[in-house]
Design an enzyme around this catalytic site. Structure first.
Site, PDB file in Angstrom:
ATOM      1  N   CYS A  87       0.876  -1.343  -0.096  1.00  0.00           N
ATOM      2  CA  CYS A  87       0.131  -0.095   0.025  1.00  0.00           C
ATOM      3  C   CYS A  87       0.984   1.265   0.080  1.00  0.00           C
ATOM      4  CB  CYS A  87      -1.143  -0.034   1.124  1.00  0.00           C
ATOM      5  SG  CYS A  87      -2.423   1.116   1.157  1.00  0.00           S
ATOM      6  N   HIS A 179      -3.582  -5.709  -0.089  1.00  0.00           N
ATOM      7  CA  HIS A 179      -3.431  -6.277   1.440  1.00  0.00           C
ATOM      8  C   HIS A 179      -3.842  -7.595   1.434  1.00  0.00           C
ATOM      9  CE1 HIS A 179      -3.565  -2.030   2.939  1.00  0.00           C
ATOM     10  NE2 HIS A 179      -4.463  -1.707   2.255  1.00  0.00           N
ATOM     11  N   GLU A 181      -2.480  -9.484   3.649  1.00  0.00           N
ATOM     12  CA  GLU A 181      -2.313  -9.743   5.053  1.00  0.00           C
ATOM     13  C   GLU A 181      -3.534 -10.137   5.757  1.00  0.00           C
ATOM     14  OE1 GLU A 181      -2.196  -5.443   5.393  1.00  0.00           O
ATOM     15  OE2 GLU A 181      -1.999  -6.809   3.794  1.00  0.00           O
TER      16      GLU A 181
END
Length: 231
Positions: A87, A179, A181
């Site tokens: 990001c 993202h 994660e």
């Protein structure tokens, strides 16, 4: 044990995804510096790799920690230290290595789970080799990194953003806009924690949950990055 410098660029030192703990589970020694709070290392001498997290800031902002991080990135690249940014991390890598004009504010937010088109450079890439023609990932960004720079290998793009994953030349330096994660098991808690911001940017929480995935390719990138640091 290989040592990772983890630059936490968010308003909280530890983000919900806890990627610092993920990298520790990959047998890395992780030093977390809260860059957002002006904590940055004096030296890169002891680090085999650098990870750069997301942030509410833009890479183009005139903020002391952002200036210092630009310098640190350029030093890391000069030393050929592997780096991975997500990001804002993806954006500040581009700003530092390819020019500040590479990052700009979008007219509208791109938010949601997207199928990204995977391009030819992925085939021989250390982190993305073996990916299919598309990969699924949660994305949420108001800033964007331009594509087309001669020092960028574009690995993946969406229907409205041509640069979602890129690599700097043939160096061990990657930026990922999305993202990966966020695991499916934690998606509701994560989305509820930022509901007002997501809704402001045009997202619907129930739609996100219906589309959620574990972004396995993204997690493969993270794991391969950790293995790269082990040599």
């Amino acid at each position: 044990m290989a040592k990772l410098l983890y630059l936490a660029n968010g308003a909280k030192k530890h983000a919900p995804g806890r990627l610092d703990q993920f990298f520790e589970r990959q047998n890395l020694s992780v030093d977390v510096f809260w860059a957002f709070n002006n904590e940055l290392p004096d030296s890169l001498d002891e680090y085999e790799g650098i990870f750069l997290s997301g942030s509410p800031h833009g890479a183009y902002e005139d903020i002391p920690f952002i200036h210092r991080e630009h310098d640190l990135i350029r030093e890391g690249a000069a030393r050929n230290i592997p780096m991975l940014g997500l990001c804002f991390g993806h954006q500040i890598l581009a700003s530092a290595l390819c020019g500040r004009e590479q990052v700009f504010r979008r007219e509208s937010c791109e938010v949601g789970y997207k199928w990204l088109d995977v391009h030819a450079p992925a085939e021989r890439d250390l982190l993305c080799g073996g990916f299919n023609k598309t990969t699924h990932m949660f994305v949420w960004h108001n800033d964007e990194v331009r594509a087309g720079h001669p020092d960028m290998q574009i690995i993946a793009s969406s229907d409205v953003c041509p640069n979602h994953i890129w690599r700097f030349r043939d160096r061990p330096i990657w930026g990922v806009q999305g993202h990966p994660e966020i695991p499916m098991a934690d998606a509701r808690e994560w989305f509820e924690g930022v509901r007002s911001r997501l809704e402001h940017d045009g997202a619907n929480i129930e739609d996100l949950l219906a589309q959620a995935s574990d972004a396995d390719d993204g997690k493969t990138m993270l794991s391969r990055f950790a293995k790269l640091l082990h040599g």
